[in-house]
Design a protein around this motif. Structure first.
Motif, mmCIF file in Angstrom:
data_model
loop_
_atom_site.group_PDB
_atom_site.id
_atom_site.type_symbol
_atom_site.label_atom_id
_atom_site.label_comp_id
_atom_site.label_asym_id
_atom_site.label_seq_id
_atom_site.Cartn_x
_atom_site.Cartn_y
_atom_site.Cartn_z
ATOM 1 N N MET A 125 48.759 52.920 61.764
ATOM 2 C CA MET A 125 49.722 53.957 61.383
ATOM 3 C C MET A 125 50.782 53.398 60.438
ATOM 4 O O MET A 125 51.110 54.007 59.419
ATOM 5 C CB MET A 125 50.409 54.542 62.621
ATOM 6 N N VAL A 126 51.300 52.217 60.782
ATOM 7 C CA VAL A 126 52.372 51.643 59.968
ATOM 8 C C VAL A 126 51.851 51.247 58.584
ATOM 9 O O VAL A 126 52.451 51.576 57.551
ATOM 10 C CB VAL A 126 52.973 50.432 60.705
ATOM 11 N N PHE A 127 50.727 50.573 58.558
ATOM 12 C CA PHE A 127 50.179 50.127 57.278
ATOM 13 C C PHE A 127 49.760 51.318 56.423
ATOM 14 O O PHE A 127 49.885 51.305 55.202
ATOM 15 C CB PHE A 127 48.982 49.194 57.504
ATOM 16 N N ARG A 128 49.288 52.342 57.099
ATOM 17 C CA ARG A 128 48.863 53.544 56.396
ATOM 18 C C ARG A 128 50.063 54.179 55.692
ATOM 19 O O ARG A 128 49.994 54.540 54.516
ATOM 20 C CB ARG A 128 48.302 54.504 57.440
ATOM 21 N N ALA A 129 51.174 54.275 56.423
ATOM 22 C CA ALA A 129 52.370 54.860 55.826
ATOM 23 C C ALA A 129 52.822 54.033 54.626
ATOM 24 O O ALA A 129 53.219 54.576 53.594
ATOM 25 C CB ALA A 129 53.482 54.945 56.865
ATOM 26 N N ALA A 130 52.743 52.695 54.760
ATOM 27 C CA ALA A 130 53.218 51.847 53.669
ATOM 28 C C ALA A 130 52.285 51.938 52.466
ATOM 29 O O ALA A 130 52.738 51.961 51.324
ATOM 30 C CB ALA A 130 53.330 50.406 54.146
ATOM 31 N N LEU A 131 50.984 51.997 52.714
ATOM 32 C CA LEU A 131 50.052 52.110 51.587
ATOM 33 C C LEU A 131 50.267 53.428 50.860
ATOM 34 O O LEU A 131 50.134 53.509 49.640
ATOM 35 C CB LEU A 131 48.610 52.043 52.084
ATOM 36 N N LEU A 185 41.017 42.294 55.770
ATOM 37 C CA LEU A 185 41.307 42.918 54.488
ATOM 38 C C LEU A 185 40.482 44.184 54.306
ATOM 39 O O LEU A 185 40.869 45.086 53.571
ATOM 40 C CB LEU A 185 41.050 41.937 53.349
ATOM 41 N N MET A 186 39.353 44.245 55.028
ATOM 42 C CA MET A 186 38.561 45.466 54.960
ATOM 43 C C MET A 186 39.360 46.647 55.498
ATOM 44 O O MET A 186 39.215 47.773 55.021
ATOM 45 C CB MET A 186 37.274 45.293 55.758
ATOM 46 N N LEU A 187 40.213 46.371 56.481
ATOM 47 C CA LEU A 187 41.028 47.463 57.025
ATOM 48 C C LEU A 187 41.940 48.034 55.945
ATOM 49 O O LEU A 187 42.074 49.255 55.811
ATOM 50 C CB LEU A 187 41.844 46.955 58.214
ATOM 51 N N VAL A 188 42.547 47.133 55.158
ATOM 52 C CA VAL A 188 43.379 47.611 54.046
ATOM 53 C C VAL A 188 42.519 48.433 53.098
ATOM 54 O O VAL A 188 42.919 49.509 52.626
ATOM 55 C CB VAL A 188 44.032 46.427 53.307
ATOM 56 N N GLY A 189 41.303 47.930 52.839
ATOM 57 C CA GLY A 189 40.394 48.657 51.962
ATOM 58 C C GLY A 189 40.076 50.040 52.509
ATOM 59 O O GLY A 189 40.030 51.026 51.765
ATOM 60 N N ILE A 190 39.881 50.112 53.820
ATOM 61 C CA ILE A 190 39.536 51.403 54.430
ATOM 62 C C ILE A 190 40.695 52.378 54.286
ATOM 63 O O ILE A 190 40.497 53.549 53.944
ATOM 64 C CB ILE A 190 39.142 51.193 55.908
ATOM 65 N N PHE A 226 40.106 59.271 48.981
ATOM 66 C CA PHE A 226 39.224 60.407 49.256
ATOM 67 C C PHE A 226 39.846 61.451 50.173
ATOM 68 O O PHE A 226 39.300 62.527 50.326
ATOM 69 C CB PHE A 226 37.924 59.922 49.898
ATOM 70 N N GLY A 227 40.935 61.086 50.839
ATOM 71 C CA GLY A 227 41.547 62.017 51.770
ATOM 72 C C GLY A 227 40.818 62.109 53.090
ATOM 73 O O GLY A 227 41.064 63.020 53.884
ATOM 74 N N THR A 228 39.918 61.191 53.336
ATOM 75 C CA THR A 228 39.162 61.230 54.579
ATOM 76 C C THR A 228 38.645 59.831 54.888
ATOM 77 O O THR A 228 38.527 58.997 53.994
ATOM 78 C CB THR A 228 37.983 62.208 54.471
ATOM 79 N N PHE A 229 38.350 59.602 56.154
ATOM 80 C CA PHE A 229 37.698 58.356 56.540
ATOM 81 C C PHE A 229 36.189 58.536 56.616
ATOM 82 O O PHE A 229 35.449 57.625 56.943
ATOM 83 C CB PHE A 229 38.184 57.889 57.917
ATOM 84 N N ASP A 230 35.731 59.774 56.360
ATOM 85 C CA ASP A 230 34.337 60.094 56.630
ATOM 86 C C ASP A 230 33.435 59.592 55.506
ATOM 87 O O ASP A 230 33.586 59.968 54.351
ATOM 88 C CB ASP A 230 34.195 61.614 56.783
ATOM 89 N N ALA A 269 37.250 43.403 49.105
ATOM 90 C CA ALA A 269 37.757 43.480 50.475
ATOM 91 C C ALA A 269 36.616 43.717 51.456
ATOM 92 O O ALA A 269 36.544 43.090 52.514
ATOM 93 C CB ALA A 269 38.796 44.597 50.584
ATOM 94 N N PHE A 270 35.710 44.612 51.087
ATOM 95 C CA PHE A 270 34.577 44.894 51.977
ATOM 96 C C PHE A 270 33.585 43.732 51.965
ATOM 97 O O PHE A 270 33.098 43.308 53.014
ATOM 98 C CB PHE A 270 33.869 46.187 51.553
ATOM 99 N N ALA A 271 33.283 43.258 50.745
ATOM 100 C CA ALA A 271 32.240 42.234 50.641
ATOM 101 C C ALA A 271 32.660 40.951 51.343
ATOM 102 O O ALA A 271 31.828 40.263 51.926
ATOM 103 C CB ALA A 271 31.921 41.960 49.176
ATOM 104 N N PHE A 272 33.943 40.648 51.331
ATOM 105 C CA PHE A 272 34.382 39.426 52.001
ATOM 106 C C PHE A 272 34.117 39.527 53.501
ATOM 107 O O PHE A 272 33.571 38.601 54.117
ATOM 108 C CB PHE A 272 35.867 39.193 51.726
ATOM 109 N N ALA A 273 34.475 40.684 54.076
ATOM 110 C CA ALA A 273 34.233 40.872 55.501
ATOM 111 C C ALA A 273 32.751 40.714 55.823
ATOM 112 O O ALA A 273 32.373 40.030 56.776
ATOM 113 C CB ALA A 273 34.718 42.253 55.924
ATOM 114 N N PHE A 274 31.918 41.341 55.000
ATOM 115 C CA PHE A 274 30.487 41.320 55.305
ATOM 116 C C PHE A 274 29.866 39.958 55.006
ATOM 117 O O PHE A 274 28.959 39.520 55.704
ATOM 118 C CB PHE A 274 29.778 42.425 54.534
ATOM 119 N N SER A 275 30.383 39.281 53.962
ATOM 120 C CA SER A 275 29.791 37.981 53.618
ATOM 121 C C SER A 275 30.057 36.954 54.706
ATOM 122 O O SER A 275 29.232 36.090 54.954
ATOM 123 C CB SER A 275 30.368 37.468 52.300
#
Lengths: 535, 516
Positions: A443-449, B179-184, B191-195, B222-228
């Motif tokens: 939630m926090v990181f999302r708000a900051a991004l 870092l993948m989380l930041v990417g997500i 896209f306005g969605t996680f789907d 970010a994604f490739a690093f996680a998967f690699s």
């Protein structure tokens, strides 16, 4: 007596400029908790020590429940009034969300302390009444819309906490913690007070009218700019004062010593409650007192808004706090000290959300989203942190003796219930999915991004990576090492069992089904009077 | 029932774990009960997962058994699960390998069986969750959650250096995926969605906004690093030999069989489909790392004195093949890569099981301690040879099909220019030869010749339980080697969906260093 009433009725009322709008229902939670505090003190004086703790603890819990109920009643604002006491008290959902977090913290602390006062042979009445007054102070910090009320709440909270930190009178460590906390706390209060004074001076009207301490009024007065230098200086000093209270680096140095020395239940309380209260008033003052206002100077240039200055300072503080907290936690050998540094780091993550909220002051929807994220984060942190400290209290047992990491060697399968719950809390602090900590960070990181703070979020995430090591180390010590010496698992008393059940369920609930809580917290700005924007 | 099947598959092992804990509270609980409860629940999960093969058009690339319910309304995150031809086989591989590893731990685990079997079951549901998640937040959730039980499996029930190995495993893979989380989250704002399916649909019909500047580049990384790290691709592989060697047998089987596939699955599912331009841009780098991994893994495997470590390094080499096939962007290559994921799960799983069996008897894994085992243990020797040959890629066994398809795909690939595809294919071909060298040399030293060590002369051969748990894997090796089309047919269209996105540059979407 009759004469007195007669005098009241007949004497002409002093003609005040405006009669103070006294609306007690708006401070119902504060009233309930402070009255309970007084009652607990009386019970302490008139009952025997032997079974007092159930009475005082039970009464405190009942009071907190009543306060929570009154918060829920106020939630939809049945009276339709948003301010009272001459604008000193504000009723909005940000205040109520924070108040509910304080109630959770306080109630869990009461439960943890019920058994602890018994072990330490301490007067439970004193402890619980101090706790109630501290809670009242926290609540006032959230409900004050005036710098004076905020300062009052802060002092009420601080003085009670100074005493609580030194509650084990015969223990030198506890004394040292109390002393340090008192000296540095007073020092930071002085900073805050000086800041308040300067802001008051900086908001004198052009017509020579007196300054103001009302937050809404401050925003309106500095709205047009240019800003007097006093406002900058005042904001800076207040930043330092609040920074001390929520333990942001570089104002954090008192934290590890105080958290380590204070009795464990008190540490649990201090890490979760006063920190959240600090955030409540910090956010109130800076988000609503110094909001983003597009203004130009008399020369036609963009005014260097106070907003921009404090926002940048806050972003720097967030980076420092996360990094210093996590890196220092790596090398600790004492569990309480490690959790103290971890609490510094968590204040840093919450600050990331605060920065997002600050950056969004022009957009109320996004701002309440970010504020909600911070409150949610603090709630998650409170739940998992209190759970962790409950286990630490139990393992330390009487005299706070077993708090070194070596004391946890190989206890994993000897006390599986304690070790697994502690591991869960540590994983949650670390931010592993399915736990509250993960949702809070998202939630926090999302708000900051959303506000474009990519670098800040990446630094936050990298800090999480650093924190993997020290949280994991405790789990490794508990489960993967063998214990050389004999060790008996402590029996889990009923009150702590209740705490553990609540916190474990809370961690999973906030981690898996956070929807309702987040939705409630996101509506924080519902009733916040919007400062007229000068565009 | 249709839409709940996947949720049941995810939850059933959790229920099993809870049943274990509940059983632990009962006074008449005996340690031997735990393995039966665990076996029962994992077998039931496997049986239910077979239902995934039924229903609907098998060849269709559409998601099946979909369930989509709102999860966190505030951030528009849904609980969205489903299977297509790509994830179907990986789910089945998971549900097959877990009961087998539970059977393999029948006598091996004396220490804290309750926690052990509960960890295995929790791991199973996290792994199933990874393969069926169609919402990126849920995917991340399962992806990270799978670390915790594995961490405990290595750390509590592992070998001598288990603490080091467990810590290294957790820290490497957890940091890799942060870092993948930041990417997500960044994708969410894009896209306005996680789907995932919604993102894909938006990308396909062009309603999605284009990635500005170098955004796609960074998101890919970010994604490739996680998967690699998960695969693991050279040079992120160093956690793997330690984790594999120190993990208990069942842990190694699951780790090699399923956990590594999460990495290649993620590359295929998310990197290719969402960042096709960046995927093409980075293909040469990834191919180079894959080739280095293939050859380096094989060479290091050759000199290992420890059988388990040898098999672990062979995984680095084999997973290099998978990455190579994926980044060929050809149908053969990508299908081969998917097939090779299954092959590697089956044959490396079997190898780890066999190594575990001999370790239970002799408490050593050093090649030098063995020799001539085929005399006292003919069954063991036979099965070990078959599993090794499958790993080497002998025709008619499964390994051959996957590696052949990958090399075929790479030869005709357009991911690289000029003569490079053929050069790369030839280099990969040497990897197959190296595999034969290290495997056959190891077999020779362990199984053949005279029994030099007295202790080996009286070893008992495999029991019926041990043969029984290896039998399904051996049957699969033969079946998948002889008749691969049922497997390939089901995944063809689903792979094609991804391939068509990544293989041909979109108009104006050519991704070069200039516009990064």
């Amino acid at each position: 007596m009759n004469l007195f009433f007669w005098a009241l009725q007949t004497a002409p009322l002093p003609t005040l400029a405006a009669a103070p709008d006294v609306k007690f229902e708006l401070i119902l939670p504060e009233l309930i908790v402070s009255i309970v505090g007084v009652l607990v003190m009386l019970i302490d004086a008139f009952t025997y020590r032997s079974n007092q703790r159930w009475l005082t603890g039970g009464l405190s819990l009942a009071g907190l429940l009543a306060a929570a109920a009154s918060c829920l009643w106020l939630w939809d604002n049945p009276t339709g009034v948003t301010q009272a006491f001459g604008g000193m008290i504000i009723l909005d959902r940000m205040r109520l969300s924070f108040t509910l977090v304080f109630i959770v913290v306080s109630a869990l602390t009461v439960l943890v302390s019920m058994i602890w006062v018994e072990w330490e042979n301490l007067p439970s009445g004193e402890f619980h009444s101090l706790l109630m007054f501290a809670t009242t102070g926290m609540m006032l910090m959230a409900s004050g819309n005036d710098l004076v009320i905020i300062f009052l709440g802060l002092e009420l909270l601080s003085i009670a906490t100074y005493v609580m930190a030194g509650f084990r009178r015969t223990d030198l460590r506890s004394n040292e913690a109390s002393m340090k906390y008192f000296i540095l706390g007073s020092f930071s209060s002085a900073f805050l007070l000086y800041g308040i004074a300067l802001v008051y001076g900086g908001t004198v009207t052009a017509a020579g009218g007196a300054g103001t301490t009302n937050i809404t009024e401050i925003a309106t007065r500095i709205g047009g700019g240019p800003y007097p230098a006093l406002v900058y200086a005042g904001a800076a000093l207040m930043l330092v004062g609040f920074g001390f209270k929520i333990a942001t680096a570089p104002f954090h140095v008192w934290t590890p010593d105080v958290y380590e020395g204070a009795p464990t239940p008190v540490t649990a309380f201090m890490a979760a409650g006063p920190k959240a209260a600090g955030f409540a008033s910090f956010m109130r003052v800076f988000l609503f007192g110094f909001p983003f206002i597009a203004a130009t100077t008399s020369l036609g240039e963009a005014a260097p808004a106070v907003h921009t200055v404090w926002l940048n300072a806050l972003a720097v503080l967030a980076v420092l706090t996360m990094t210093i907290g996590n890196v220092a936690a790596l090398v600790q050998s004492n569990v309480k000290r490690m959790l103290a540094y971890s609490s510094i780091a968590h204040a840093g993550y919450a600050l990331v959300g605060f920065v997002a909220a600050g950056s969004a002051t022009a957009d109320p929807a996004k701002q309440s989203d970010a504020i909600g994220a911070v409150v949610f984060y603090l709630l998650c942190y409170a739940v998992m942190n209190l759970g962790a400290f409950a286990v630490v209290t139990l393992i330390a047992r009487g005299g706070d003796r077993r708090t070194e990491i070596e004391d946890y060697n190989g206890i994993g399968f000897k006390a599986p219930a304690l070790a697994f719950t502690l591991s869960l809390f540590l994983l949650s602090l670390l931010g592993i999915p399915l736990t509250a900590g993960f949702m809070g960070k998202v939630m926090v990181f999302r708000a900051a991004l959303d506000q474009g703070y990519v670098a800040l979020v990446v630094i936050g995430v990298l800090n999480t990576a650093v924190s993997v090591y020290y949280y994991l180390r405790l789990i490794v010590v508990m489960f993967f090492r063998e214990r050389a010496s004999a060790w008996d698992a402590p029996a889990i008393p009923a009150s702590i069992a209740v705490v553990l059940v609540i916190t474990v369920l809370g961690v999973f609930f906030l981690g898996i089904f956070p929807g309702r809580v987040i939705d409630a917290f996101r509506s924080v700005q519902q009733q916040q009077p919007v400062v007229s924007q000068l565009k | 029932m249709q839409q709940y099947l996947l949720t049941i598959l995810i939850l059933l092992p959790v229920v099993g774990a809870l049943a274990l804990v509940a059983h632990g509270f009962v006074s008449y609980a005996r340690e031997t009960h735990y393995r039966w409860i665990a076996l029962l629940f994992s077998a039931a999960t496997f049986a239910l997962s077979l239902l995934l093969l039924t229903g609907g058009d098998a060849a269709s690339p559409a998601m099946r058994f979909e369930q989509n319910v709102p999860w966190i309304g505030a951030i528009n995150a849904n609980y969205h699960v489903g299977v297509d031809g790509i994830s179907l086989w990986l789910v089945l591989l998971t549900t097959l390998l877990v009961p087998i590893s539970i059977l393999s731990s029948w006598h091996a685990i004396e220490k804290r069986p309750l926690a052990y079997f509960a960890s295995l079951l929790l791991l199973e549901s996290a792994m199933i969750g990874v393969f069926v998640s169609l919402d990126l937040l849920i995917f991340y959730l399962f992806f990270e959650a799978s670390l915790v039980p594995m961490f405990f499996l290595i750390g509590v029930w592992g070998g001598e250096r288990r603490i080091y190995a467990a810590g290294k495993f957790f820290i490497y893979t957890a940091i890799g995926s942060l870092l993948m989380l930041v990417g997500i989250i960044a994708l969410y704002y894009h896209f306005g969605t996680f789907d995932y399916t919604a993102m894909l649909a938006a990308l396909r019909d062009g309603t999605a906004p284009a990635f500005a500047g170098s955004k796609e580049f960074w998101l890919f990384l970010a994604f490739a690093f996680a998967f690699s790290v998960k695969v693991p691709l050279f040079p992120f592989h160093t956690w793997l030999p330690d984790a594999h060697t120190e993990a208990p047998t069942a842990g190694s089987v699951i780790l090699a069989g399923v956990l590594l596939k999460m990495g290649t699955y993620g590359l295929l599912r998310f990197n290719f489909a969402l960042f096709p331009n960046a995927s093409r841009y980075f293909a040469p780098v990834m191919i180079a790392l894959a080739i280095v991994g293939i050859i380096y893994g094989a060479l290091v495997a050759m000199v290992q004195p420890d059988v388990k470590r040898l098999v672990a390094y062979s995984s680095v080499s084999h997973m290099g093949f998978v990455v190579l096939g994926l980044f060929s962007f050809t149908e053969q290559g990508m299908q081969g890569a998917l097939y090779q994921m299954l092959n590697h799960g089956v044959s490396t799983g079997a190898l780890f099981l066999l190594v575990g069996m001999i370790y239970e008897r002799r408490h050593t894994r050093m090649i030098a301690d063995f020799g001539g085992l085929s005399q006292p243990m003919p069954w063991f020797a036979t099965l070990f040879v078959i599993a090794s040959l499958s790993s080497v890629g002998l025709p008619l066994l499964n390994g051959f099909v996957g590696e052949f398809l990958i090399m075929l795909g790479m030869w005709t690939s357009t991911a690289l220019t000029g003569a490079w595809p053929r050069v790369v294919t030839m280099l990969a071909g040497t990897g197959v030869i190296w595999a034969a060298v290290y495997m056959l040399w190891m077999l020779q030293r362990v199984l053949f010749g005279r029994v030099t060590n007295e202790k080996n002369a009286r070893l008992t051969d495999l029991s019926w339980r041990e043969i029984g748990l290896l039998a399904p894997l051996l049957a699969l090796m033969l079946y998948m080697g002889a008749y691969p089309s049922p497997f390939l047919n089901r995944s063809r269209e689903s792979v094609e969906v991804v391939r068509s996105r990544v293989a041909t540059p979109e108009s104006g979407g050519s991704y070069t260093a200039e516009n990064k």
